[in-house]
Design an enzyme around this catalytic site. Structure first.
Site, PDB file in Angstrom:
ATOM      1  N   SER A 428      33.897  33.566  40.537  1.00 22.14           N
ATOM      2  CA  SER A 428      32.855  34.323  39.834  1.00 22.14           C
ATOM      3  C   SER A 428      32.053  33.423  38.913  1.00 22.14           C
ATOM      4  O   SER A 428      31.011  33.813  38.417  1.00 22.14           O
ATOM      5  CB  SER A 428      33.486  35.453  39.026  1.00 22.14           C
ATOM      6  OG  SER A 428      34.437  34.928  38.141  1.00 22.14           O
ATOM      7  N   HIS A 449      30.855  36.487  46.263  1.00 17.75           N
ATOM      8  CA  HIS A 449      31.384  37.005  44.999  1.00 17.75           C
ATOM      9  C   HIS A 449      31.418  38.522  45.008  1.00 17.75           C
ATOM     10  O   HIS A 449      30.384  39.181  44.917  1.00 17.75           O
ATOM     11  CB  HIS A 449      30.538  36.465  43.830  1.00 17.75           C
ATOM     12  CG  HIS A 449      31.023  36.929  42.499  1.00 17.75           C
ATOM     13  ND1 HIS A 449      30.187  37.152  41.437  1.00 17.75           N
ATOM     14  CD2 HIS A 449      32.271  37.238  42.063  1.00 17.75           C
ATOM     15  CE1 HIS A 449      30.895  37.567  40.414  1.00 17.75           C
ATOM     16  NE2 HIS A 449      32.153  37.635  40.766  1.00 17.75           N
ATOM     17  N   GLU A 461      27.529  39.303  45.665  1.00 17.28           N
ATOM     18  CA  GLU A 461      26.650  38.159  45.359  1.00 17.28           C
ATOM     19  C   GLU A 461      26.930  37.086  46.404  1.00 17.28           C
ATOM     20  O   GLU A 461      28.061  36.600  46.510  1.00 17.28           O
ATOM     21  CB  GLU A 461      26.974  37.606  43.963  1.00 17.28           C
ATOM     22  CG  GLU A 461      26.004  38.042  42.901  1.00 17.28           C
ATOM     23  CD  GLU A 461      26.324  37.421  41.531  1.00 17.28           C
ATOM     24  OE1 GLU A 461      25.392  37.236  40.754  1.00 17.28           O
ATOM     25  OE2 GLU A 461      27.498  37.145  41.235  1.00 17.28           O
TER      26      GLU A 461
END
Ligand SMILES: C[C@H](O)CC(=O)SCCNC(=O)CCNC(=O)[C@H](O)C(C)(C)COP(=O)(O)OP(=O)(O)OC[C@H]1O[C@@H](n2cnc3c(N)ncnc32)[C@H](O)[C@@H]1OP(=O)(O)O
Length: 725
Positions: A428, A449, A461
């Site tokens: 992250s 992510h 993401e």
């Protein structure tokens, strides 16, 4: 089709005397003004022709209609299209021309009939559908109200309570349920749809089937007193659930008018309210979100190059912790065979156990059958080594945030996985270039992510480095779509887009509290603004371990704009680490109910003495508006940096990242859209003033300064910015 027009209808008159009018406006046959005006002409012709006895309306290519063309609202908001006379489509065309015609109409519904699509069908005298059809009025979700008579006809067809449920939740029903509710007259296989609808229409002409005008039905409506009680309850619930939105209550006004004063008055009220809601800020925000969400998968230079996604047949996941097991759950739920790798039997068993528990909770809630559970679980295999990785197409590493461990894993993956295999990390915060440092596979290294819990949260993401190939991004976008995630493609940096925005949010809140603001009032103001919870309640939920780990990354990488607060570390020293320990900023009882803790003061005072800051009388008495601005303007500032650096390609991607990753209220349109509603000049001037008083944490970035000096919107494309992608 004329390139300037959007969609059309075609009419074919059969030897049986039935005119079939087909709605054509790919991909969902939305009802643009062109489609609606064409429909009107077709009707006028059908009604005047002696060889037409009845009419069937259907949609091209297996879809009835996805509703009114949503871009039409945007055109009205921007003033590029003049709204037709209020009620023209709903009353003049759909009611007076179609429903009140001397010839009956039947809707033949395949696929979807949503919003204006369902409303058009409800004005027909019968509705026939295929088994897979979805029927719903999702308008409130877009900030508008059913505006083609839905507020009047749906309660008359399915009853007031069910109509309220369908309208207020925006959730569609399937054909079978529609049939049992009385919304659909018959459900038939696709191949028989048109023949059945034609026959039905002729049967109405010949009085073998009833000629029903939905608007005139009363048998499903409750008595007036009862209706008023039901509506009162609905209003109360709506006020509680959507306190910052006006349009759901305005929609209820239209429903009530129809029940109290009759359907014609109801239609007029619906038309009036329908036209008013278009200019509400919340409506503008929600419509922006609709298109932005669909725009995240369109990545310039990647998805416009004709690349076709490769088939991902098998995926491996490294790490069966909370994230790894959530990702595995999301993948097997979409039929991807998955190998879950752990370091020992105990951890592997625990990881598989978590996946099982995720699925079992669906079985308990009744959304998954036992057979489906068994079948889904059979897609998951455990492993303690890399031997079974020899035929996987994608690996997602989801181990703890430790750079050297990740580097070792990626070096191993390069040895065991096939050449084409995508090597993804669920990190992250950590720089992907560092993770792949010990490999020669930079072109297939990518970030995937997920947000916790990964099988529930909708955002993904996708992080690309300078070396990640476009093919790998296209492949991951396709996997994202298949597992029903909204992808946002971002560039590589510490924290990517969502966590970059999250850092200043939490830090601003800590700063305010250290300077004398009340944490509980901050949480309350932020919840009222529309976030699911305030920053302090969120820290408790996530746990202080995670909060400290992510803050450390930010402090290391962006020291010049970090506000270092000791509140959380001090509490953790005392073993109060958030909800899991039942103590954090709040105290928690057995039912996870949060209660303010007077002891908190002690930690705040100690943190204040360490940082050397003083209580600031101005910050002690902040209004709700000031709390929102002092917490969110630093987020806007960081979003501007992310945009200017090219980490996000479009401002609208940051809007979606904020909504789906941070819980930013969708009806505010996302972080950049919201910021633009206040103007770059205003935001700049506030941050500038605070930075002079309180330091560089608030200092407006160069991008914001430049936009403010020109009075330009923050979301306008970055022309000159050097893209890091
Ligand atoms: C007056 C009336 O009461 C007011 C109304 O009718 S308001 C409209 C009510 N209708 C809706 O809210 C439905 C909105 N659409 C949807 O929920 C979904 O698009 C859907 C369920 C129809 C299809 O979903 P899915 O197959 O996943 O495709 P999805 O990617 O969402 O949409 C495909 C394309 O159609 C477009 N689209 C879908 N519905 C649209 C609509 N009503 N108007 C304009 N465009 C629409 C999307 O923008 C997308 O365009 P793109 O390919 O250029 O990005």
């Amino acid at each position: 089709m004329d390139s300037r027009t959007k969609g059309k209808t075609v009419m074919e008159v059969g030897g049986d005397g039935v005119a079939v009018i087909t709605l054509i406006n790919p991909p969902v046959n939305s009802l643009s003004f062109d489609v609606l005006y064409n429909l009107k002409s077709n009707y006028e012709e059908a009604l005047s022709r002696n060889d037409v006895k009845a009419i069937v309306i259907t949609g091209a290519k297996g879809k009835f209609s996805g509703g009114f063309d949503i871009s039409g609202f945007g055109e009205i908001q921007k003033g590029t299209r003049k709204e037709p006379k209020v009620g023209y489509i709903s009353i003049d065309i759909i009611t007076d021309l179609l429903e009140a015609a001397r010839k009956p109409s039947v809707a033949a519904i395949d696929g979807l009939a949503l919003g204006g699509g369902l409303e058009l069908s409800m004005a027909c005298h019968a509705r026939i559908s295929t088994p897979g059809a979805q029927l719903g009025l999702p308008e409130l979700q877009l900030g508008v109200i059913p505006g083609f008579g839905g507020t009047q006809r749906l309660p008359r067809l399915v009853g007031l309570t069910k109509a309220l449920e369908m309208i207020l939740t925006s959730k569609p029903v399937r054909a079978e349920e529609g049939h049992s509710l009385g919304l659909i007259d018959a459900v038939v296989p696709s191949a028989e749809l048109l023949t059945t609808a034609r026959r039905w229409a002729l049967d109405i002409v010949e009085r073998r089937k009833p000629w029903i005008s939905s608007l005139l039905k009363t048998d499903k409506l409750p008595p007036l007193g009862e209706a008023r009680e039901i509506l009162k309850f609905a209003r109360g619930q709506t006020r509680k659930q959507a306190p910052n939105m006006k349009h759901p209550l305005m929609c209820l006004d239209a429903l009530e008018m129809g029940i109290v004063s009759g359907p014609r008055a109801g239609l007029e009220k619906e038309a009036e309210v329908g036209s008013q809601v278009i200019s509400l800020d919340t409506t503008k925000g929600l419509i922006h979100v609709f298109f932005s969400q669909r725009g995240t998968a369109k990545v310039p230079g990647v998805t416009d190059g004709g690349l076709v996604p490769r088939k991902i047949k098998k995926v491996a996941i490294i790490g069966g912790g909370l994230m790894g097991s959530g990702i595995a759950t999301a993948l097997i739920l979409s039929n991807y065979p998955v190998i879950l790798k752990e370091v020992n039997e105990k951890f592997l068993e625990a990881g598989i156990g978590r996946v099982k528990a995720n699925l079992q909770s669906r079985v308990r809630k009744g959304s998954m059958s036992k057979e489906k559970f068994e079948k889904t679980m059979s897609l998951l295999k455990g492993s303690l080594d890399y031997e079974s990785f020899r035929d996987v197409d994608m690996v997602i590493e989801a181990v703890i945030e430790n750079i050297s461990l990740k580097q070792q894993i990626f070096a191993d993956l390069e040895k065991y996985c096939p050449q084409h295999c995508i090597l993804a990390s669920n990190t992250s915060t950590i720089d992907l270039n560092k993770i792949g440092e010990r490999t020669k596979s930079q072109d297939r290294i990518v970030g995937a992510h997920f947000f916790s819990p990964a099988h529930v949260m909708p955002l993904l993401e996708i992080v690309r480095t300078n070396h990640t190939s476009a093919q790998v991004i296209v492949d991951l976008l396709d996997v994202g779509k298949k597992i029903k995630k909204t992808p946002v493609v971002v560039g590589n940096c510490t924290g990517f887009a969502v966590n970059r925005m999250f850092f200043p949010y939490t830090q601003a809140a800590m700063f305010l509290v250290e300077r004398g603001a009340d944490p509980y009032l901050i949480d309350m103001a932020i919840s009222k603004f529309g976030m699911p919870m305030g920053p302090f309640r969120l820290c408790d939920l996530v746990g202080f371990g995670v909060a400290i780990a992510t803050a450390t990354q930010f402090i290391e990488n962006f020291p010049e704009r970090t506000y270092k607060s000791m509140i959380i570390p001090l509490m953790q020293e005392d073993k109060r680490a958030g909800e899991a320990t039942r103590k954090g900023f709040y105290l928690y009882d057995d039912k996870r109910k949060a209660k303010p803790d007077p002891e908190l003061k002690k930690y705040i005072e100690k943190a204040r003495s360490i940082s050397g800051g003083n209580v600031d009388p101005k910050l002690v008495k902040l209004s709700e508006k000031e709390i929102i601005e002092m917490t969110f303007f630093p987020v806007v500032n960081e979003a501007c940096r992310v945009f200017a650096e090219g980490i996000a390609v479009k401002a609208a991607d940051l809007d979606i990242a904020a909504i789906m990753g941070m819980g930013f209220p969708p009806y505010r349109g996302g972080i950049m859209f919201w910021a633009d509603s206040m103007g770059s000049k205003y935001i700049y001037s506030r941050l500038d003033e605070w930075s002079k008083t309180y330091g560089d944490f608030f200092k407006p970035c160069a991008f914001l300064a430049e936009r403010a000096s020109k009075g330009a919107p923050l979301s306008a494309p970055v022309e000159q910015a050097r893209s890091r992608l």
